[in-house]
Scaffold this motif. Structure first.
Motif, short mmCIF file in Angstrom:
data_model
loop_
_atom_site.label_atom_id
_atom_site.label_comp_id
_atom_site.label_asym_id
_atom_site.label_seq_id
_atom_site.Cartn_x
_atom_site.Cartn_y
_atom_site.Cartn_z
N LEU A 16 0.87 -1.17 0.00
CA LEU A 16 0.00 0.00 0.00
C LEU A 16 0.91 1.22 0.00
O LEU A 16 1.90 1.27 0.74
N SER A 17 0.58 2.20 -0.83
CA SER A 17 1.41 3.41 -0.90
C SER A 17 0.52 4.65 -0.90
O SER A 17 -0.67 4.57 -1.16
N ARG A 18 1.15 5.78 -0.62
CA ARG A 18 0.40 7.03 -0.61
C ARG A 18 1.32 8.24 -0.79
O ARG A 18 2.51 8.21 -0.41
N THR A 19 0.78 9.30 -1.37
CA THR A 19 1.41 10.61 -1.28
C THR A 19 0.73 11.34 -0.14
O THR A 19 -0.46 11.18 0.10
N MET A 20 1.49 12.15 0.59
CA MET A 20 0.91 13.03 1.60
C MET A 20 0.98 14.45 1.03
O MET A 20 2.03 15.09 1.04
N ASP A 21 -0.13 14.90 0.49
CA ASP A 21 -0.22 16.22 -0.11
C ASP A 21 -1.03 17.11 0.83
O ASP A 21 -2.21 16.83 1.08
N PHE A 22 -0.42 18.18 1.32
CA PHE A 22 -1.12 19.01 2.29
C PHE A 22 -0.49 20.40 2.32
O PHE A 22 0.68 20.58 1.97
N ASP A 23 -1.28 21.39 2.77
CA ASP A 23 -0.77 22.76 2.88
C ASP A 23 -0.39 23.11 4.31
O ASP A 23 0.01 24.23 4.60
N PHE A 24 -0.51 22.15 5.22
CA PHE A 24 -0.13 22.31 6.62
C PHE A 24 1.07 21.41 6.87
O PHE A 24 1.02 20.22 6.58
#
Length: 328
Positions: A16-24
């Motif tokens: 399982l993989s993910r990008t963590m895209d966030f403005d904080f």
């Protein structure tokens, strides 16, 4: 905003993989939460325990806030943003009452498989408790879960309660709700990795400009709708490689095509939404990998009995030497 997908390698092992895209700025790093850890919940005074140990991205804010990871049973989960989320307004006696930002430690600390989560879904109540770390807001979230068998599902909370949707696509992004994304794939039935067939326009035969014509129309923007379609296409046609190192390399390239650089995606409040890191979870080992924005070095942490039986969580600094630096 984030993107997540599962990958099966040539050996039949799942990731399982993910990008963590966030403005904080989350400031997460790899952390192992040992067996028998207690979480002081924002939903109840009693909190909850995590019998199973796990490793994933976390940050110590008085206690560890975890946003993704994989546990010792090979069950993995990741948090993604979902504006449409609706939570319970009060606790329910006899249920596990948890705040939205506590779902990851609860699931990783208590579930052995996606099947077990299906069986115990009715025992969970997600309460609209604020996240003090993020300014006291109730963060709207949903979650992707997967296990070493390849089973994958999406957990969402709406006005009717918790919904656990089977995820045969193996992909999740953000708004709108998961079933909409699956239905939207019907609009892209023409996509293929091979050359598109030529066509005639009167006396002119158009054969396209070389390779890639079968993917003309594949969305390339950074909306959650487009990222879902793009990731579903990439996942479907990516090569299956053998071995952990080759699998992580392949997954890194696939997720890299969805990376959001600084300055490309500016939110309504003027903040910069970007890919802070990519996380990869080998559910067979179990092992967690983190690849940060500022340094593409991959830090790798594998669960061991020593880490699982430690008295306190073990935090690992991100490696900055060479790819696949062992953190433990």
């Amino acid at each position: 905003m984030c993107t997540s997908f599962t990958y099966e390698d040539a050996d039949g092992k799942f990731y399982l993989s993910r990008t963590m895209d966030f403005d904080f700025e989350l400031g997460g790093r790899p952390v192992v939460i040992p067996r028998g850890h207690h979480v002081d919940s924002d939903a109840t005074e009693a909190g909850f325990d995590t019998p199973l140990g796990f490793v994933g991205a976390g940050r110590n804010i008085g206690q560890y806030l975890n946003v993704d990871g994989v546990n010792e049973a090979g069950f993995a989960a990741a948090t993604l943003y979902l504006t449409e989320s609706k939570y319970a307004d009060k606790t329910v006696d006899g249920k596990a009452n948890i705040a939205p930002h506590e779902v990851i430690p609860y699931l990783l600390g208590n579930m052995h498989s996606v099947s077990e989560l299906r069986d115990k879904l009715a025992d969970i109540n997600i309460v609209a408790a604020p996240n003090k770390f993020m300014g006291g807001i109730v963060v709207p979230l949903h979650w992707v879960v997967a296990d070493a068998s390849g089973d994958c599902a999406v957990l969402e909370s709406d006005a009717d309660g918790l919904q656990l949707y089977d995820d045969p696509v193996g992909v999740m992004t953000n708004s709108p709700e998961f079933p909409w994304h699956v239905k939207n794939l019907q609009n892209f039935a023409q996509l293929q990795p091979a050359l598109a067939a030529g066509t005639n326009f009167g006396g002119v035969t158009a054969n396209g400009f070389g390779g890639g014509t079968g993917a003309v129309g594949l969305p390339g923007d950074y909306t959650s709708v487009s990222r879902f379609v793009r990731m579903a296409f990439l996942r479907e046609h990516a090569e299956k490689v053998s071995g952990q190192a080759a699998a992580i390399n392949t997954i890194s390239h696939l997720l890299g095509s969805l990376d959001i650089p600084h300055g490309i995606k500016v939110m309504a409040d003027g903040k910069d939404d970007y890919t802070q890191y990519r996380g990869y979870m080998d559910m067979a080992t179990p092992t967690y990998f983190m690849q940060p924005y500022d340094d593409q070095t991959i830090t790798k942490v594998t669960l061991t009995e020593e880490l699982l039986n430690a008295d306190e969580p073990t935090e690992f600094p991100l490696a900055h030497v060479q790819q696949f630096v062992e953190a433990n």
